[in-house]
Write a protein that holds these residues in place. Structure first.
Motif, mmCIF file in Angstrom:
data_model
loop_
_atom_site.group_PDB
_atom_site.id
_atom_site.type_symbol
_atom_site.label_atom_id
_atom_site.label_comp_id
_atom_site.label_asym_id
_atom_site.label_seq_id
_atom_site.Cartn_x
_atom_site.Cartn_y
_atom_site.Cartn_z
ATOM 1 N N THR A 57 -40.225 -30.414 -90.569
ATOM 2 C CA THR A 57 -40.109 -31.155 -91.831
ATOM 3 C C THR A 57 -39.106 -32.284 -91.676
ATOM 4 O O THR A 57 -38.216 -32.222 -90.842
ATOM 5 N N GLU A 58 -39.262 -33.312 -92.474
ATOM 6 C CA GLU A 58 -38.380 -34.478 -92.483
ATOM 7 C C GLU A 58 -38.384 -35.169 -91.125
ATOM 8 O O GLU A 58 -39.431 -35.286 -90.511
ATOM 9 N N GLU A 59 -37.217 -35.593 -90.630
ATOM 10 C CA GLU A 59 -37.097 -36.264 -89.342
ATOM 11 C C GLU A 59 -35.906 -35.705 -88.580
ATOM 12 O O GLU A 59 -34.902 -35.328 -89.187
ATOM 13 N N LEU A 60 -36.021 -35.666 -87.262
ATOM 14 C CA LEU A 60 -34.923 -35.277 -86.385
ATOM 15 C C LEU A 60 -34.779 -36.342 -85.306
ATOM 16 O O LEU A 60 -35.782 -36.760 -84.720
ATOM 17 N N THR A 61 -33.567 -36.768 -85.058
ATOM 18 C CA THR A 61 -33.306 -37.729 -83.997
ATOM 19 C C THR A 61 -32.726 -36.980 -82.799
ATOM 20 O O THR A 61 -31.751 -36.239 -82.946
ATOM 21 N N ASP A 66 -29.297 -41.599 -72.157
ATOM 22 C CA ASP A 66 -30.033 -42.826 -71.837
ATOM 23 C C ASP A 66 -31.062 -43.259 -72.866
ATOM 24 O O ASP A 66 -31.599 -44.364 -72.761
ATOM 25 N N ASP A 67 -31.377 -42.402 -73.843
ATOM 26 C CA ASP A 67 -32.502 -42.698 -74.728
ATOM 27 C C ASP A 67 -32.297 -42.023 -76.081
ATOM 28 O O ASP A 67 -31.446 -41.135 -76.230
ATOM 29 N N ASP A 80 -35.438 -31.989 -70.093
ATOM 30 C CA ASP A 80 -35.323 -31.302 -68.811
ATOM 31 C C ASP A 80 -34.081 -30.411 -68.791
ATOM 32 O O ASP A 80 -33.142 -30.622 -69.575
ATOM 33 N N ALA A 81 -34.066 -29.432 -67.922
ATOM 34 C CA ALA A 81 -32.875 -28.609 -67.731
ATOM 35 C C ALA A 81 -31.693 -29.510 -67.377
ATOM 36 O O ALA A 81 -31.850 -30.482 -66.638
ATOM 37 N N TRP A 82 -30.540 -29.228 -67.934
ATOM 38 C CA TRP A 82 -29.270 -29.930 -67.701
ATOM 39 C C TRP A 82 -29.257 -31.357 -68.244
ATOM 40 O O TRP A 82 -28.313 -32.105 -67.977
ATOM 41 N N GLU A 83 -30.269 -31.751 -69.021
ATOM 42 C CA GLU A 83 -30.267 -33.090 -69.624
ATOM 43 C C GLU A 83 -29.360 -33.066 -70.860
ATOM 44 O O GLU A 83 -29.630 -32.369 -71.837
ATOM 45 N N THR A 84 -28.295 -33.832 -70.818
ATOM 46 C CA THR A 84 -27.340 -33.869 -71.925
ATOM 47 C C THR A 84 -28.005 -34.507 -73.139
ATOM 48 O O THR A 84 -28.635 -35.564 -73.032
ATOM 49 N N HIS A 85 -27.847 -33.853 -74.319
ATOM 50 C CA HIS A 85 -28.532 -34.318 -75.517
ATOM 51 C C HIS A 85 -27.860 -33.796 -76.788
ATOM 52 O O HIS A 85 -26.999 -32.927 -76.735
#
Length: 116
Positions: A57-61, A66-67, A80-85
């Motif tokens: 529901t709604e929006e998630l950023t 990098d993106d 991906d595994a270990w991708e900082t987010h």
């Protein structure tokens, strides 16, 4: 077969209004339903699990180093595994999503992790 009744599932709030519910899982995968209050963001973090985040529901950023992508209802993103987010609700309404982790992630990830 193992049924999980949503009302009886294990749940906790890593922050006020940010509720996570353990839906099901195994060592190979796990599903976590979550809700985020308006203007809430998880901290930047990483983990050994691949992750798919599905917006219900709604929006998630979802932002990485990098993106950045904004998910609308039923959109998803793979990390991906270990991708900082981080995952953020930039809107004014409660947002709901579903996280899938492979291999399965311990449900106490947010309560047992050390602050970075």
């Amino acid at each position: 077969m193992r049924e999980v009744d949503f009302e009886d599932a294990e749940t906790y709030e890593p922050d006020e209004g940010w509720r996570r519910v353990s839906m099901t899982g195994s060592e190979q995968f796990s599903f976590e339903w979550f809700e985020k209050p308006p203007r809430h963001s998880s901290p930047m973090h990483d983990h050994e699990n691949e992750q798919v985040c599905l917006c219900l529901t709604e929006e998630l950023t979802v932002a990485t180093e990098d993106d950045e992508v904004t998910l609308e209802r039923f959109d998803s993103v793979w990390l991906d595994a270990w991708e900082t987010h981080r995952v953020e609700n930039t809107g004014d309404e409660r947002a709901v999503g579903l996280d899938v982790f492979a291999p399965g992630r311990s449900f106490d990830f947010w309560t047992d992790r050390e602050e970075e």
